[in-house]
Design a protein around this motif. Structure first.
Motif, PDB file in Angstrom:
ATOM      1  N   PHE A 166       3.426  10.419   2.217  1.00  0.00           N
ATOM      2  CA  PHE A 166       4.778  10.160   2.725  1.00  0.00           C
ATOM      3  C   PHE A 166       5.381   8.872   2.189  1.00  0.00           C
ATOM      4  O   PHE A 166       6.581   8.638   2.340  1.00  0.00           O
ATOM      5  N   ASN A 168       8.983   9.179   0.505  1.00  0.00           N
ATOM      6  CA  ASN A 168       8.993  10.558   0.021  1.00  0.00           C
ATOM      7  C   ASN A 168       9.883  11.424   0.913  1.00  0.00           C
ATOM      8  O   ASN A 168       9.538  11.724   2.057  1.00  0.00           O
ATOM      9  N   HIS A 171       8.559  14.794   2.668  1.00  0.00           N
ATOM     10  CA  HIS A 171       7.576  14.775   3.761  1.00  0.00           C
ATOM     11  C   HIS A 171       8.297  14.755   5.116  1.00  0.00           C
ATOM     12  O   HIS A 171       9.405  14.232   5.233  1.00  0.00           O
ATOM     13  N   SER A 228      -1.272  11.342   5.544  1.00  0.00           N
ATOM     14  CA  SER A 228      -0.063  12.119   5.268  1.00  0.00           C
ATOM     15  C   SER A 228      -0.199  13.559   5.738  1.00  0.00           C
ATOM     16  O   SER A 228       0.741  14.138   6.297  1.00  0.00           O
ATOM     17  N   GLU A 237       2.016  15.134   8.791  1.00  0.00           N
ATOM     18  CA  GLU A 237       2.856  16.308   8.536  1.00  0.00           C
ATOM     19  C   GLU A 237       2.701  17.335   9.660  1.00  0.00           C
ATOM     20  O   GLU A 237       3.676  17.855  10.208  1.00  0.00           O
TER      21      GLU A 237
END
Length: 604
Positions: A504, A519, A522, A574, A578
């Protein structure tokens, strides 16, 4: 021989009241408070959200009585006008005929409960007594019809408790009407100043005294809240009926902000965007041969619609007058015959079970006719609505669920665009300035900067120069000089990129500049950083946090074990984030808190 049919003119509302009162008198009806003092005290707990919603009941009655002007007046026992101790709702409707005051003061005393034509607001006769005892321990009704005299009736809960109205059978009787008693002097003075012509030859006054449950105790507190409340609730009637509170005319207020001339429509240069309205044709359960229509309106609000300073979010004193209205109307706004009843805060549709803070950036209103009362179960206090499964299905078939999801996406897109919008290139972002200022307090790394980190920084810098020179079709040397000037001014930099299936964030060092790259692919970005609920301070805080973690990663360069740790763990963080953010949508809005100090005007 020809026989002509005699067609009778439809009865007026006043004629119907007379017939109803006469029928009760002919039956020798005994007026009681149902089952005595306990019943009356229990009715004090009829749910009203606040004083305004209780007063709505009396305004409904005034409009149904054909009033063209309704005034809410405040009374004071002393010289100060800061805190009222009495309140009167005055209207110039047709008034009540002799014999009607007793049923009007009792629960269920109405001529409308069996009417086929549901053209009015009320049906069961609970409004006047329920609203009055909910807010005060003493209420009086004064009424006069054209050419008649004032008649009055007073109900005092303390007298009921003391047994004043109790007969020798322990039945609590309704007090009798009194002929010829005028309203108090202060009420008559208000009529002289604010009613058309300065007098009242027909109409009704409901007077509250011993007001022990008024939400806003001061005149200012009442004005600050009720002027807006009445403007919303009766917005579709204020073109035909004048409504004043404490001498001030109520302005209509559309919570969708779509009606020119209504309050806050032109608060500033921003305007609400109207979506295509819709209608649903529904067969009435009461009359299957009859079809009626539900009207639907939608609105979408620009990202800074609620901000005073359009360069900032509506936070920390920067929210304008629209903010509270929108925040109070997050959900499905339900009107009956144009009179607002409730805001439904939940739907049966997956993912839309509970409305959330960022849903203030759009609005939805449905307006149904009285023919569908059985489908929209309304509480006696006219504040709660429970829509039937059939209505929810019809709304879904008409595309309401789809439109709500589309509106949420539009809001999300606006927020993302704002979050990643380039700021003034000459100024540091708040997070960049914070990192630069706090650099002097940072603990120095033992042994200094590693050779590997310096080499990596030079490599990143040269790659950046080559890429920019190629994209801009400019000499590398020119781009290199500009980049060196920029890193001298901005040692910390936030940038955005889209890297599907990547972590991310990442922090790199490009020459002397430390770059945080967020990012946008994400969920960290879409669901948290750029969500409608995230203000600039929160985004700056997230940037500072990631800069701080990223610097630790940069310090690890030259230490293979530490570098590997951050590389592996960041991928794991990450992936976990998510999934967790996806699941959070199911639970995260159950305990929504209002994120503005301006949301509620404190009770005074």
């Amino acid at each position: 021989m020809t026989i002509e049919a005699k067609i009778e003119a439809p009865k007026s509302d006043l004629d119907k009241q007379k017939a109803y009162a006469e029928s009760l008198s002919a039956k020798g009806f005994k007026y009681t408070f149902a089952v005595g003092t306990a019943f009356v005290e229990s009715m004090r707990n009829t749910h009203y959200k606040h004083t305004g919603t209780a007063l709505d009941e009396l305004i409904d009655n005034s409009i149904e009585a054909g009033a063209t002007q309704v005034c809410i007046a405040l009374g004071y026992s002393g010289k100060s006008t800061a805190t009222p101790d009495a309140l009167a709702v005055i209207d110039d409707g047709h008034g009540m005929p002799k014999g009607m005051l007793q049923p009007a003061a009792a629960w269920g005393g109405t001529h409308r409960h069996n009417e086929e034509n549901r053209s009015g607001f009320g049906r069961f006769g609970f409004g006047l007594p329920s609203a009055s005892v909910n807010q005060a321990r003493r209420y009086s009704i004064f009424s006069i019809t054209e050419g008649g005299n004032w008649r009055s009736l007073t109900v005092d809960l303390d007298d009921i408790a003391a047994g004043k109205y109790t007969d020798n059978t322990d039945t609590v009787r309704m007090p009798d009407e009194v002929e010829g008693t005028e309203p108090p002097k202060w009420v008559m003075e208000h009529i002289s100043e604010h009613m058309p012509g300065g007098k009242l030859t027909h109409g009704t006054i409901v007077l509250w005294e011993k007001m022990d449950r008024i939400k806003w105790k001061t005149t200012k507190g009442m004005r600050d809240n009720l002027l807006q409340h009445f403007g919303v609730m009766f917005r579709n009637y204020l073109q035909q009926v004048g409504l004043k509170f404490d001498g001030t005319s109520i302005e209509p207020l559309d919570p969708l902000f779509l009606t020119p001339g209504f309050r806050y429509f032109d608060e500033d240069e921003d305007r609400a965007k109207a979506l295509e309205p819709a209608e649903i044709e529904v067969k009435s359960k009461r009359n299957p041969d009859k079809k009626v229509k539900i009207a639907i309106r939608y609105a979408l609000f620009p990202h800074r619609f609620f901000s005073r300073d359009k360069d900032k979010d509506a936070q920390h004193g920067n929210s304008n007058n629209r903010f509270k209205v929108a925040n109070d109307h997050r959900g499905v706004i339900v009107c009956r015959m144009g009179r607002q009843i409730d805001v439904v805060e939940r739907t049966p549709w997956r993912g839309l079970e509970k409305f959330r803070n960022d849903d203030r950036y759009w609005a939805l209103e449905i307006d149904f006719p009285a023919e569908l009362d059985e489908e929209f179960t309304i509480a006696n206090s006219k504040q709660g609505v429970v829509m039937s499964d059939r209505i929810w299905d019809l709304l879904q078939d008409a595309g309401v669920e789809r439109v709500i999801r589309t509106l949420r996406k539009e809001v999300s897109a606006m927020q993302k665009a704002d979050a990643s919008k380039p700021e003034d290139p000459e100024k540091d972002r708040a997070s960049e300035a914070s990192m630069k200022e706090s650099e002097k307090f940072r603990r120095k790394r033992a042994g200094g900067t590693s050779a590997e980190r310096e080499a990596k920084a030079r490599e990143q810098f040269e790659q950046y120069v080559k890429q920019k020179a190629k994209e801009q079709k400019r000499p590398e040397e020119t781009v290199r000089n500009e980049a060196q000037e920029e890193e001298a001014k901005h040692p910390y930099k936030v940038e955005f990129a889209s890297h599907p299936n990547a972590p991310f964030y990442r922090v790199i060092q490009r020459g002397a500049m430390k770059v945080l790259e967020i990012n946008m692919s994400h969920r960290f970005y879409t669901d948290l950083y750029a969500s409608a609920a995230a203000n600039r301070f929160l985004r700056a805080g997230l940037e500072v946090m990631l800069f701080s973690v990223g610097e630790a990663e940069l310090d690890a360069l030259g230490n293979q074990d530490k570098s590997n740790f951050y590389h592996v763990e960041k991928i794991a963080w990450s992936e976990r984030l998510e999934v967790a953010l996806d699941v959070l949508h199911r639970f995260g809005h159950d305990e929504d808190v209002v994120d503005s100090e301006d949301d509620n005007i404190a009770a005074e």
